[in-house]
Design a protein around this motif. Structure first.
Motif, PDB file in Angstrom:
ATOM      1  N   PRO A  27      -2.954  -0.505   9.340  1.00 40.74           N
ATOM      2  CA  PRO A  27      -2.243  -0.202   8.083  1.00 40.74           C
ATOM      3  C   PRO A  27      -2.931  -0.753   6.835  1.00 40.74           C
ATOM      4  O   PRO A  27      -2.678  -0.248   5.736  1.00 40.74           O
ATOM      5  N   ILE A  28      -3.795  -1.751   6.973  1.00 39.46           N
ATOM      6  CA  ILE A  28      -4.467  -2.327   5.803  1.00 39.46           C
ATOM      7  C   ILE A  28      -5.610  -1.433   5.320  1.00 39.46           C
ATOM      8  O   ILE A  28      -5.943  -1.401   4.150  1.00 39.46           O
ATOM      9  N   TRP A  29      -6.192  -0.680   6.242  1.00 42.02           N
ATOM     10  CA  TRP A  29      -7.333   0.192   5.932  1.00 42.02           C
ATOM     11  C   TRP A  29      -6.982   1.225   4.862  1.00 42.02           C
ATOM     12  O   TRP A  29      -6.014   1.967   5.003  1.00 42.02           O
ATOM     13  N   ARG A  30      -7.766   1.243   3.753  1.00 39.11           N
ATOM     14  CA  ARG A  30      -7.458   2.165   2.658  1.00 39.11           C
ATOM     15  C   ARG A  30      -8.380   3.370   2.627  1.00 39.11           C
ATOM     16  O   ARG A  30      -8.167   4.289   1.855  1.00 39.11           O
ATOM     17  N   GLY A  31      -9.447   3.337   3.399  1.00 39.93           N
ATOM     18  CA  GLY A  31     -10.370   4.454   3.383  1.00 39.93           C
ATOM     19  C   GLY A  31     -11.807   3.972   3.351  1.00 39.93           C
ATOM     20  O   GLY A  31     -12.087   2.777   3.491  1.00 39.93           O
ATOM     21  N   ALA A  32     -12.725   4.930   3.138  1.00 37.91           N
ATOM     22  CA  ALA A  32     -14.155   4.658   3.266  1.00 37.91           C
ATOM     23  C   ALA A  32     -14.631   3.506   2.368  1.00 37.91           C
ATOM     24  O   ALA A  32     -15.602   2.828   2.706  1.00 37.91           O
ATOM     25  N   ARG A  75       0.838  -1.209   0.000  1.00 39.14           N
ATOM     26  CA  ARG A  75       0.000   0.000   0.000  1.00 39.14           C
ATOM     27  C   ARG A  75       0.867   1.251   0.000  1.00 39.14           C
ATOM     28  O   ARG A  75       0.467   2.296  -0.488  1.00 39.14           O
ATOM     29  N   ALA A  76       2.075   1.128   0.589  1.00 38.72           N
ATOM     30  CA  ALA A  76       3.003   2.261   0.630  1.00 38.72           C
ATOM     31  C   ALA A  76       3.839   2.330  -0.647  1.00 38.72           C
ATOM     32  O   ALA A  76       4.755   3.139  -0.752  1.00 38.72           O
ATOM     33  N   GLY A  77       3.544   1.449  -1.627  1.00 37.34           N
ATOM     34  CA  GLY A  77       4.227   1.506  -2.917  1.00 37.34           C
ATOM     35  C   GLY A  77       5.517   0.712  -2.988  1.00 37.34           C
ATOM     36  O   GLY A  77       6.272   0.842  -3.947  1.00 37.34           O
ATOM     37  N   ARG A  78       5.816  -0.113  -1.961  1.00 36.15           N
ATOM     38  CA  ARG A  78       7.051  -0.900  -1.995  1.00 36.15           C
ATOM     39  C   ARG A  78       6.723  -2.363  -2.277  1.00 36.15           C
ATOM     40  O   ARG A  78       5.798  -2.915  -1.710  1.00 36.15           O
ATOM     41  N   ARG A  79       7.530  -2.999  -3.179  1.00 37.37           N
ATOM     42  CA  ARG A  79       7.231  -4.370  -3.596  1.00 37.37           C
ATOM     43  C   ARG A  79       8.459  -5.264  -3.469  1.00 37.37           C
ATOM     44  O   ARG A  79       8.728  -6.084  -4.326  1.00 37.37           O
TER      45      ARG A  79
END
Lengths: 241, 101
Positions: free
Chosen positions: A188-193, A132-136
């Motif tokens: 940290p998994i929560w992305r929003g509404a 989610r933070a853009g790191r893979r």
């Protein structure tokens, strides 16, 4: 392969990523300690030797299924029942590998299938937060998993050795630690509404399967996870139309 | 330090079954490209798996467990420190059980 893809693949598994994974996992080990102790104590109660206990914990590395299998342990050991228990309880890990696609797709051979062998709930949750933070960087996943594996072995061994000394009653608040750890990974998994509807649906379906229909593991998790995901997907596709 | 053959066989069978679960989902989806609906669904799966695991577990613990779970969630959201969130959850459960008698 284009130059960009080549560069992308080079960063797919790094030592720096592993170090970050180790650090992130160390903060979580506290939550896994009580559960490891429980597994070690249960194994001792079922007559497994320390070597057998460590072998099981090291190779299976999935606490809930170990506790369940040990619960139906017999003499001689129930080979088929134990394997089926693991298959059913650990079915929840199948979609985890799928969800980690963006990380795993860049790996091959032992790095790919070895990373999957170490996959475990809490390391998965940390890796999702990384994605989610853009790191893979798959090194992160392996670093985190390795910390949890070492901690798991230490705690299962400790539980077995001190089985009689630390005999806590089954419902002791300390055992809530593993649930509290999973609770905290929701943040940290929560992305929003947009997550609200699928999450509420997943919880309600799991409660329905567990409380009303009286289904045992893994059905509440499977029904809740698949149902919640389907409801979220249906809403998104309708909005896109 | 004994290692009995029947126990070893059971442990190996458990390990193989568990690895099939870990690698199986990914191995299948790597070959088959899922339709848009399934792809959208997969994006929601991680969170839903945890919620679907936690809800029945908390329900089994009654209202003190819900309270303790909420405490862990709030502490994590505020301080972003997992060890602190775990301590808050365990301590809250202990306190609420005292209150509940």
């Amino acid at each position: 392969m284009t130059q960009a893809e080549e560069k992308d693949r080079r960063g797919s598994f790094t030592a720096a990523g592993m170090k970050r994974g180790v650090r992130a996992a160390l903060a979580l080990t506290l939550g896994l300690m009580p559960f490891g102790l429980v597994v070690g104590m249960t194994a001792d109660a079922q007559g497994l030797s320390l070597l057998e206990t460590l072998l099981m914990s090291g190779l299976v590395f999935a606490g809930t299924s170990q506790v369940m299998a040990l619960g139906l342990w017999t003499e001689p050991a129930p080979i088929l029942a134990a394997a089926l228990t693991c298959l059913v309880i650990n079915l929840r890990m199948a979609p985890m590998g799928v969800a980690l696609g963006p990380v795993l797709d860049r790996l091959h051979g032992i790095r790919l299938w070895g990373s999957l062998a170490l996959l475990v709930d809490n390391a998965f949750a940390l890796m999702v937060a990384e994605m989610r933070a853009g790191r893979r960087d798959a090194g992160f996943l392996v670093g985190a998993s390795m910390v949890m594996w070492v901690n798991w072995m230490l705690m299962c061994g400790t539980g077995h050795v001190f089985a009689s000394a630390i005999r806590l009653p089954p419902g002791h608040p300390v055992f809530f630690a593993s649930l509290a750890a999973l609770m905290s990974v929701l943040v940290p998994i929560w992305r929003g509404a947009s997550d609200l509807l699928p999450w509420v649906a997943a919880g309600m379906l799991a409660l329905l399967a567990h409380g009303v229909l009286g289904l045992g593991a893994p059905w509440p998790v499977l029904l809740g996870a698949l149902g919640g995901g389907a409801i979220g997907a249906a809403r998104d596709l309708r909005a896109a139309r | 330090m004994s290692l009995r053959l029947d126990v070893l066989a059971a442990i190996l069978a458990m390990a193989v079954a568990t690895y099939l679960c870990r690698a199986g989902g990914y191995a299948v989806l790597r070959v088959v490209r899922p339709p848009p609906f399934v792809q959208a669904m997969l994006a929601y799966l991680p969170g839903c798996i945890f919620v679907a695991f936690l809800a029945p577990a908390l329900a089994d613990g009654g209202w003190p467990a819900w309270g303790a779970g909420t405490a862990a969630l709030l502490v994590q959201a505020r301080f972003r420190t997992t060890a602190l969130a775990i301590l808050a959850g365990v301590a809250t459960l202990w306190l609420l059980r005292l209150v509940a008698g």
